[in-house]
Design a protein around this motif. Structure first.
Motif, PDB file in Angstrom:
ATOM      1  N   PRO A  34      -4.632   1.053 -10.392  1.00  0.00           N
ATOM      2  CA  PRO A  34      -4.146   0.444  -9.149  1.00  0.00           C
ATOM      3  C   PRO A  34      -3.267   1.413  -8.370  1.00  0.00           C
ATOM      4  O   PRO A  34      -2.619   2.282  -8.943  1.00  0.00           O
ATOM      5  CB  PRO A  34      -3.329  -0.758  -9.645  1.00  0.00           C
ATOM      6  N   LYS A  37       2.052   0.122  -5.206  1.00  0.00           N
ATOM      7  CA  LYS A  37       2.411  -0.638  -4.016  1.00  0.00           C
ATOM      8  C   LYS A  37       3.256  -1.814  -4.458  1.00  0.00           C
ATOM      9  O   LYS A  37       2.993  -2.427  -5.477  1.00  0.00           O
ATOM     10  CB  LYS A  37       1.141  -1.118  -3.324  1.00  0.00           C
ATOM     11  N   GLU A 119      -0.325  -3.520  -9.012  1.00  0.00           N
ATOM     12  CA  GLU A 119       0.202  -2.593  -8.010  1.00  0.00           C
ATOM     13  C   GLU A 119       1.710  -2.463  -8.120  1.00  0.00           C
ATOM     14  O   GLU A 119       2.256  -1.366  -7.996  1.00  0.00           O
ATOM     15  CB  GLU A 119      -0.193  -3.053  -6.613  1.00  0.00           C
TER      16      GLU A 119
END
Length: 136
Positions: A34, A37, A119
């Motif tokens: 991933p 984020k 994330e």
């Protein structure tokens, strides 16, 4: 997992005078991580867990931390390998063996979707690594 059916290979090796290319047709499966984020702050869950020693419990030195200029230090502490690579004369300094461990808990992110959880964990891992922290 991501499946790639066709791959385009290009090279200009060795001198860039010619360009050669080909298509490779092979069913390839790749593991995709991933992207880092997320906006949540890193958990402050630090401290002694089972199997983790704190800085105060251990006076021993284990990992090379950084170097400083050699002045009146023992020749045994000089980083001779770095000096052989044309680095300035540095003295090895060590970090304590039991630096605190920051733990990231996947279950603590239960209110997010699966992709958002991954994330966010990736963001925390990248941040902890860039700060030189121990994490798990």
């Amino acid at each position: 997992m991501v499946q790639i059916d066709r791959l385009h290979l290009v090279t200009t090796h060795p001198f860039g005078l010619f360009r050669t290319w080909t298509w490779v047709h092979a069913p390839i499966e790749m593991l995709v991580y991933p992207r880092p984020k997320g906006t949540l702050p890193m958990p402050a869950d630090r401290g002694n867990k089972s199997g983790v020693r704190s800085l105060t419990n251990s006076g021993s030195m284990s990992g090379w931390d950084c170097g400083r200029s050699a002045m009146d230090d023992s020749p045994r502490q000089v980083d001779w390998k770095a000096y052989a690579r044309d680095a300035p004369l540095l003295v090895k300094e060590y970090s304590a063996a039991g630096a605190e461990l920051r733990l990231f808990d996947f279950a603590a992110l239960g209110n997010l979707g699966l992709e958002a959880q991954l994330e966010q964990l990736a963001r925390w891992v990248v941040d902890a690594e860039s700060n030189g922290e121990r994490y798990g």
